[in-house]
Design a protein around this motif. Sequence first.
Motif, PDB file in Angstrom:
ATOM      1  N   ASP A  56       0.891  -1.347   0.081  1.00 61.47           N
ATOM      2  CA  ASP A  56       0.043  -0.025  -0.081  1.00 61.47           C
ATOM      3  C   ASP A  56       0.948   1.286   0.178  1.00 61.47           C
ATOM      4  O   ASP A  56       1.495   1.437   0.918  1.00 61.47           O
ATOM      5  CB  ASP A  56      -0.872  -0.274   1.129  1.00 61.47           C
ATOM      6  CG  ASP A  56      -1.786   1.115   1.450  1.00 61.47           C
ATOM      7  OD1 ASP A  56      -2.518   1.243   0.605  1.00 61.47           O
ATOM      8  OD2 ASP A  56      -1.555   2.055   2.281  1.00 61.47           O
ATOM      9  N   PRO A  57       0.750   2.212  -1.035  1.00 61.82           N
ATOM     10  CA  PRO A  57       1.718   3.383  -0.986  1.00 61.82           C
ATOM     11  C   PRO A  57       1.464   4.221  -0.003  1.00 61.82           C
ATOM     12  O   PRO A  57       2.452   4.823   0.312  1.00 61.82           O
ATOM     13  CB  PRO A  57       1.126   4.124  -2.362  1.00 61.82           C
ATOM     14  CG  PRO A  57       0.171   2.949  -2.997  1.00 61.82           C
ATOM     15  CD  PRO A  57      -0.445   1.946  -2.014  1.00 61.82           C
ATOM     16  N   ASP A  58       0.393   4.259   0.693  1.00 63.70           N
ATOM     17  CA  ASP A  58      -0.007   5.145   1.836  1.00 63.70           C
ATOM     18  C   ASP A  58       0.986   4.670   3.123  1.00 63.70           C
ATOM     19  O   ASP A  58       1.763   5.332   3.640  1.00 63.70           O
ATOM     20  CB  ASP A  58      -1.296   5.375   2.329  1.00 63.70           C
ATOM     21  CG  ASP A  58      -1.853   6.186   1.212  1.00 63.70           C
ATOM     22  OD1 ASP A  58      -1.400   6.967   0.512  1.00 63.70           O
ATOM     23  OD2 ASP A  58      -3.194   6.033   1.018  1.00 63.70           O
ATOM     24  N   GLU A  59       0.752   3.237   3.166  1.00 62.34           N
ATOM     25  CA  GLU A  59       1.462   3.018   4.230  1.00 62.34           C
ATOM     26  C   GLU A  59       3.127   2.916   4.343  1.00 62.34           C
ATOM     27  O   GLU A  59       3.798   3.178   5.337  1.00 62.34           O
ATOM     28  CB  GLU A  59       0.912   1.449   4.573  1.00 62.34           C
ATOM     29  CG  GLU A  59       1.712   0.521   5.754  1.00 62.34           C
ATOM     30  CD  GLU A  59       1.117  -0.993   5.898  1.00 62.34           C
ATOM     31  OE1 GLU A  59       0.548  -1.416   4.990  1.00 62.34           O
ATOM     32  OE2 GLU A  59       1.815  -1.467   6.898  1.00 62.34           O
ATOM     33  N   LYS A  60       3.470   2.716   2.870  1.00 65.91           N
ATOM     34  CA  LYS A  60       4.909   2.565   2.726  1.00 65.91           C
ATOM     35  C   LYS A  60       5.363   4.063   2.840  1.00 65.91           C
ATOM     36  O   LYS A  60       6.478   4.079   3.508  1.00 65.91           O
ATOM     37  CB  LYS A  60       5.184   2.442   1.264  1.00 65.91           C
ATOM     38  CG  LYS A  60       6.468   2.256   0.715  1.00 65.91           C
ATOM     39  CD  LYS A  60       6.492   1.532  -0.515  1.00 65.91           C
ATOM     40  CE  LYS A  60       7.980   1.730  -1.140  1.00 65.91           C
ATOM     41  NZ  LYS A  60       7.989   1.124  -2.488  1.00 65.91           N
ATOM     42  N   MET A  61       4.600   5.190   2.578  1.00 64.71           N
ATOM     43  CA  MET A  61       5.018   6.550   2.650  1.00 64.71           C
ATOM     44  C   MET A  61       5.175   6.829   4.176  1.00 64.71           C
ATOM     45  O   MET A  61       6.035   7.428   4.718  1.00 64.71           O
ATOM     46  CB  MET A  61       4.078   7.402   1.968  1.00 64.71           C
ATOM     47  CG  MET A  61       4.844   8.740   1.681  1.00 64.71           C
ATOM     48  SD  MET A  61       6.299   8.808   0.970  1.00 64.71           S
ATOM     49  CE  MET A  61       6.910  10.630   1.123  1.00 64.71           C
ATOM     50  N   ALA A  62       4.190   6.379   5.043  1.00 64.56           N
ATOM     51  CA  ALA A  62       4.103   6.678   6.404  1.00 64.56           C
ATOM     52  C   ALA A  62       5.280   5.883   7.065  1.00 64.56           C
ATOM     53  O   ALA A  62       5.870   6.422   8.143  1.00 64.56           O
ATOM     54  CB  ALA A  62       2.842   5.988   6.954  1.00 64.56           C
ATOM     55  N   THR A  93       8.632   7.825   6.233  1.00 61.10           N
ATOM     56  CA  THR A  93       8.584   9.119   7.098  1.00 61.10           C
ATOM     57  C   THR A  93       9.074   8.742   8.606  1.00 61.10           C
ATOM     58  O   THR A  93       9.612   9.327   9.146  1.00 61.10           O
ATOM     59  CB  THR A  93       7.151   9.584   7.142  1.00 61.10           C
ATOM     60  OG1 THR A  93       6.619  10.001   5.625  1.00 61.10           O
ATOM     61  CG2 THR A  93       6.979  10.960   7.714  1.00 61.10           C
ATOM     62  N   ARG A 106       9.153   9.619  -7.455  1.00 65.65           N
ATOM     63  CA  ARG A 106       8.634   8.093  -7.790  1.00 65.65           C
ATOM     64  C   ARG A 106       9.679   7.363  -7.937  1.00 65.65           C
ATOM     65  O   ARG A 106       9.602   6.070  -7.721  1.00 65.65           O
ATOM     66  CB  ARG A 106       7.623   8.610  -9.082  1.00 65.65           C
ATOM     67  CG  ARG A 106       6.884   7.378  -9.322  1.00 65.65           C
ATOM     68  CD  ARG A 106       6.047   7.790 -10.671  1.00 65.65           C
ATOM     69  NE  ARG A 106       5.354   9.109 -10.591  1.00 65.65           N
ATOM     70  CZ  ARG A 106       4.388   9.500 -11.436  1.00 65.65           C
ATOM     71  NH1 ARG A 106       4.301   8.530 -12.634  1.00 65.65           N
ATOM     72  NH2 ARG A 106       3.916  10.542 -11.219  1.00 65.65           N
TER      73      ARG A 106
END
Lengths: 217, 217
Positions: free
Chosen positions: B122-128, B131, B150
């Motif tokens: 999941d891109p959101d979980e990866k970015m979180a 961070t 990207r």
Amino acid sequence: MTTNEATTYPQSPRTKVNRRPDRIGYDVAAVHAVLDEGLVCHVGYPNQGAPLVLPTLYVRVGEDLYLHGSTGAGLMRFPDETLPICVTVTLTDGLVMARSWFNHSVNYRCVVVRGDATLVTDPDEKMAALTALVEHVALGRAADSRPPNRRELAATAVLRLPLREVSLKVRSGSSKDDDEDLGLPFWAGVIPVETVFGPPEPDSDLPVPGYVRDYRR
Amino acid sequence: MTTNEATTYPQSPRTKVNRRPDRIGYDVAAVHAVLDEGLVCHVGYPNQGAPLVLPTLYVRVGEDLYLHGSTGAGLMRFPDETLPICVTVTLTDGLVMARSWFNHSVNYRCVVVRGDATLVTDPDEKMAALTALVEHVALGRAADSRPPNRRELAATAVLRLPLREVSLKVRSGSSKDDDEDLGLPFWAGVIPVETVFGPPEPDSDLPVPGYVRDYRR
């Protein structure tokens, strides 16, 4: 004690790396320097069907590593004559802050030793390994404390892992940014990381020995 | 993010210990404290038929650990959907000098997490997770450096290991000698071990940020 006349460890399929070959080395003297400076290793071994990683003391004697533990410890219960293990010693030297998240890094020196460990059965080798272990923790301590008696020796197991499949990975120096990031308004640099010792906390009225007062490694 | 309302982790056959149960704990808050103070973990995973142990950064988010690496790194090449790994975080607090070799010890806090890791898709979980990783290294840094583009995101893999099979082992305090050794003419006590940071080595003319100048953990 295994000795080594070569100046580099041979690469094996298990110590060769494809990524960042610029950071990998096999130099015997450099490997010894990291192993001798380090204090605690992380040993990985198969346990209940999966790798288990635990910290423990170790010492290098010539071209062998020795680890010790209670005869009841999981690591020392060899189901077979040899046990496939991995001993990793990591010295963290700095936090590398680049202008991009991607180029953040850590300065470190890390030795990875893979191979088949065996239990030490020869009493002389076992005693030499335990002496070296105490001396690895604090040079001069073996003569300044009581050696093990028969009961303590019987309760202690020692394993040997030869330095055959060995690699050293190093990252050092400043931050490395992409050229197009150099103008970004973000500070970049390295925060050095160091391990410091003392002052000693005595449990004794005797004078503090020099090797304790001036402890460093 | 997995959350945890319990105050202790359940014992599993793989996290229960038979030796020195006095040193083992499962307290959620104590485990979190060690994981949040630590910087580098040692991760063990199966590689070419034997455990391989490597150092890497990690971060705790709620009841999950996240590790990252190049998509080309061995750890991130999942042959199956899950990978059995062990993540160990060790903080070394002191060298314990007893009057006998046998009672020498190390003061430390060590968290061992075992389980099946999965790759984060999941891109959101990866970015979180990324961070949180940057913030784990230096609180405040995520907003003060350039997030991944990207291409960089595509080159970075993140894995998740839930905090399910977790144990904390602690040794603290003074040396413990056998009563009959207390009169021996050997000093005993503890040499504290501490990790210290700085002063920063800049690769930039910009002012040193406060979170770098006053870095501690």
